[in-house]
Scaffold this active site. Structure first.
Site, PDB file in Angstrom:
ATOM      1  N   GLU A 161       0.643  -1.340  -0.235  1.00 20.08           N
ATOM      2  CA  GLU A 161      -0.070   0.094   0.067  1.00 20.08           C
ATOM      3  C   GLU A 161       0.628   1.235   0.405  1.00 20.08           C
ATOM      4  O   GLU A 161       0.193   2.297   0.659  1.00 20.08           O
ATOM      5  CB  GLU A 161      -1.018   0.005   1.004  1.00 20.08           C
ATOM      6  CG  GLU A 161      -1.908  -1.190   0.906  1.00 20.08           C
ATOM      7  CD  GLU A 161      -2.868  -0.998   2.705  1.00 20.08           C
ATOM      8  OE1 GLU A 161      -2.737  -0.852   2.959  1.00 20.08           O
ATOM      9  OE2 GLU A 161      -3.559  -2.550   2.383  1.00 20.08           O
TER      10      GLU A 161
ATOM     11  N   GLU B  81      -6.654  -9.461  -2.903  1.00 19.04           N
ATOM     12  CA  GLU B  81      -7.565  -9.706  -1.743  1.00 19.04           C
ATOM     13  C   GLU B  81      -8.806  -9.946  -1.732  1.00 19.04           C
ATOM     14  O   GLU B  81      -9.501  -9.159  -1.090  1.00 19.04           O
ATOM     15  CB  GLU B  81      -7.361  -8.361  -0.527  1.00 19.04           C
ATOM     16  CG  GLU B  81      -5.893  -8.638  -0.500  1.00 19.04           C
ATOM     17  CD  GLU B  81      -4.820  -7.579   0.239  1.00 19.04           C
ATOM     18  OE1 GLU B  81      -6.124  -6.947   0.760  1.00 19.04           O
ATOM     19  OE2 GLU B  81      -3.881  -7.407   0.284  1.00 19.04           O
TER      20      GLU B  81
END
Length: 552
Positions: free
Chosen positions: A318, A423
């Site tokens: 991220e 995910e």
């Protein structure tokens, strides 16, 4: 050495409007300003450069001051949108917006530049029919917004599904001709061929946790469905080094052994995480010198421990949204971690992994172009030698905007690197399972997507947002949807009969197969069993028919 691809983000002249402009009137401004008007207090005019006509909005005081066109949208249609954008100076984010009776609908955004044209590619879905007004907005009111080759094309649900089906046939399958022949080489007519896919080439995976280690029911449920695993929290720094210098890899070691035993590939998730709240508790108080030393120790420890055992690493998780390490250790720190990871473990694909690129149209930090820019930064720092990938988390909090999902992946495909949905889950909402299936089908059908990993398998602590199964490993609705699609993508129960020349033709998903041939002439043999592979093919081979001979 991996050749660095060329990503042409900004062109001297725009391309023609997609789909001839769709429902947009005068999409290439060949008829002056017909169909176009000013929005807000902007002034608009037609300009010509190099034989190309385009519309300019200037004298802007508000972000929404721009050129505009009135349209009519239809309920339940899926709309693809595209336009070529330029600004008069510097660079500025520009968004395409449709004002409807139900509120504003964003179709997409791009960072436009001066001196060249950038493609804004996006889409939207519509829940109610009615009038709409297309306009463009930029918070930078000092720039003129130039627009050309605008397109808004509607598709029915049936048309959208048809496009997915066509893409699957072209991208995920191959025409196969099986021939049954006897010991003398003569064709066997009327033989029954029963096919079973033992392994699919397209990776479908899911998250696992430490409770899989000794739970045979969990293990059987998982191995029956998936070929890839991601460890949920067990490989993250805060799990492995709760106190400085005291490392514990017992859970990921045991989970990896389970995966190896069952032929499950593993994605390494993750080495570092750029979110400041996701650090080990003792890390945020470190000085820059101490942090660099601790992070280096972490990288060396985890990558060397699992060297050669993972198919991928999420390197600095991220780091489009967050900059914990860059703020303390320099702007190039994440690029340096990618380089070091490659030096320690050169085979796995190294992923940029982040959220909201597909899920939300309004998160500027993870627009597709930001991924491409970050990839170029990393490659430039390392000299272009890395095997990079794009990880799209896919945590959907609302019904998916499928046209935007497709457009975002289209843009990312320019990088020509592996793209994975890493995910995938959908928050609790009406039709949660249906929306989960829609995203799975869209991702599976897109030629740029190389694999899908779902989140929310099962945990006694509760799943992140979505569970596939309950504590007894009975499917919940999202699990039923997944199983239905896995069956659809596997040819389960496919049976055919050979023709007069002994042939049976079919279009098969890429993977490993076993065919059982039965026929009375086989005499002492009740059947023939033959294994074969349907390999993934490149563009030059797509038309070729794979011939498989099954001999008595």
């Amino acid at each position: 050495m991996i050749t660095q691809p060329v990503w042409r983000q900004c062109l001297e002249k725009p391309h023609k409007a997609q789909y001839g402009g769709g429902i947009v009137l005068n999409p290439e401004l060949d008829d002056g300003l017909e169909g176009w008007s000013a929005f807000g207090e902007a002034k608009i005019e037609e300009r010509v450069s190099g034989g190309n006509n385009f519309i300019v909005a200037h004298s802007r005081n508000q972000p929404y001051d721009s050129s505009s066109q009135k349209l009519h949208l239809q309920k339940d249609k899926l709309y693809t949108f595209s336009a070529w954008i330029q600004v008069s100076s510097g660079s500025a984010p520009v968004a395409a917006v449709l004002k409807t009776n139900a509120g504003l609908k964003y179709a997409g955004a791009v960072v436009a530049e001066s001196g060249c044209w950038s493609m804004l590619k996006g889409g939207l879905t519509v829940d109610a029919s009615g009038p709409a007004q297309l306009y463009f907005e930029s918070k930078n009111t000092s720039v003129e917004i130039w627009v050309d080759s605008i397109s808004l094309q509607p598709f029915t649900q049936e048309q959208w599904k048809s496009h997915q089906h066509q893409s699957v046939e072209k991208t995920r399958k191959r025409n196969v001709r099986l021939q049954a022949i006897d010991v003398k080489g003569n064709p066997i007519t009327g033989a029954t061929m029963a096919l079973k896919q033992n392994k699919a080439n397209f990776p479908i995976g899911a998250v696992i946790n430490e409770f899989v280690i000794n739970n045979t029911v969990y293990q059987n449920w998982f191995t029956k469905r998936f070929t890839v695993a991601t460890f949920g929290n067990q490989l993250k720094w805060y799990s492995n080094e709760r106190s400085p210098g005291k490392e514990n890899y017992s859970f990921p070691d045991a989970m990896l052994q389970f995966c190896k035993k069952n032929g499950i590939n593993v994605r390494g998730h993750n080495i570092l995480w750029d979110d400041p709240v996701m650090q080990p508790k003792w890390v945020p108080s470190l000085s820059p010198t101490q942090l660099r030393s601790a992070a280096d120790r972490r990288i060396n420890s985890v990558v060397n421990r699992y060297r050669g055992q993972f198919i991928a690493w999420d390197v600095v998780n991220e780091n489009l949204h967050f900059t914990f390490f860059e703020d303390r250790l320099g702007a190039n720190y994440s690029a340096a971690v990618f380089q070091k990871t490659h030096q320690l473990d050169p085979e796995p694909v190294l992923f940029l992994n982040d959220y909201n690129t597909l899920e939300r149209i309004d998160d500027a930090s993870v627009k597709p172009r930001r991924y491409l820019e970050k990839l170029k930064e990393i490659r430039s720092f390392s000299g272009g030698k890395l095997s990079l990938g794009i990880g799209l988390e896919g945590h959907f909090e609302a019904a998916p905007n499928l046209p935007y999902v497709r457009a975002a992946i289209d843009t990312l495909a320019e990088a020509k690197v592996p793209v994975w949905i890493t995910e995938l889950d959908v928050s609790t909402m009406p039709d949660q399972a249906r929306h989960f299936g829609e995203i799975l089908e869209e991702a599976h059908a897109h030629p740029a997507v190389n694999g899908i990993v779902t989140f929310g398998t099962w945990s006694p602590r509760g799943c992140y947002r979505m569970c596939l199964t309950d504590g007894n490993f009975k499917n919940l609705p999202p699990g039923d949807v997944l199983d239905k699609l896995l069956k659809q993508w596997s040819h389960e129960g496919l049976v055919g009969v050979t023709n007069a020349d002994g042939f049976f033709d079919s279009s098969l998903f890429h993977g490993d197969y076993q065919v059982r041939v039965t026929h009375p002439t086989l005499m002492t043999k009740s059947s023939l069993i033959h294994s074969f592979k349907v390999p993934s093919t490149d563009t030059s081979q797509e038309a070729a028919v794979l011939l498989v001979k099954v001999s008595a």
